[in-house]
Scaffold this active site. Sequence first.
Site, short mmCIF file in Angstrom:
data_model
loop_
_atom_site.label_atom_id
_atom_site.label_comp_id
_atom_site.label_asym_id
_atom_site.label_seq_id
_atom_site.Cartn_x
_atom_site.Cartn_y
_atom_site.Cartn_z
CG HIS A 16 -1.91 1.45 -5.24
ND1 HIS A 16 -3.19 1.79 -4.87
CD2 HIS A 16 -1.47 0.58 -4.31
CE1 HIS A 16 -3.52 1.16 -3.75
NE2 HIS A 16 -2.48 0.41 -3.40
CB CYS A 57 -4.52 -2.45 -3.72
SG CYS A 57 -3.47 -2.91 -2.33
CB SER A 69 -10.61 -5.22 1.14
OG SER A 69 -9.90 -5.96 2.11
CD GLU A 126 -4.28 3.66 -7.75
OE1 GLU A 126 -3.98 2.78 -8.58
OE2 GLU A 126 -4.38 3.45 -6.53
#
Length: 193
Positions: free
Chosen positions: A176, A79, A50, A178
């Site tokens: 996550h 996240c 980040s 994905e």
Amino acid sequence: MSKRVGVLALQGDFEAHRKALDRAGADSVEVRTAAELEDVDGLVIPGGESTTMLRILKDVEMLEPLRRFGQRRPIFGTCAGVILLASAVAHPSQESLGLMEIAVERNAYGRQLDSRVVRLTPGEEFVRRAGGGEVEAVFIRAPIICNVGPRARVYLSYQGDPVLVGEGRHLAATFHPELTADLRIHRLFLETL
Ligand code: GLN
């Protein structure tokens, strides 16, 4: 006209999100500039780092446009994306978009080696909106959501802490989705577009 979802592609695992969106039958596109934000109906902010994402967002003059985008359109953060959506970030602290009334603590589950895959039992609201059955959750240097506002809908928790939270049209997953075959969480987001 069909809705188009953008995936912020400055850093992190944006390709995995595009693949998941493809599998969910969504029309998706990578977004790297403020101008490209104008062409999408919602945005995924992927996992990654980040602090790096924040620095790049500033470098390409996208931080304010992204904040304004999130005031009108839904964002799904995973996240590092959750860290950017939050209102308060600790350990270490850093600037954020302040689009969700959540407070996060970064890297709260330990070092990278402590990343883990767990099975979560969804609560009633998740089952009603997304369907039943356990959710496999991959945590990688994940933040903890330590506080949520009164408008939050906590869809999933792990060890008593919220890990999938909706607020308005925004959605935040500290894990996550994905990286697993389960598309329920992406679909939950796609429904808000
Ligand atoms: N620890 C990272 C951060 O603070 C987030 C990790 C991730 O997105 N997988 O930005």
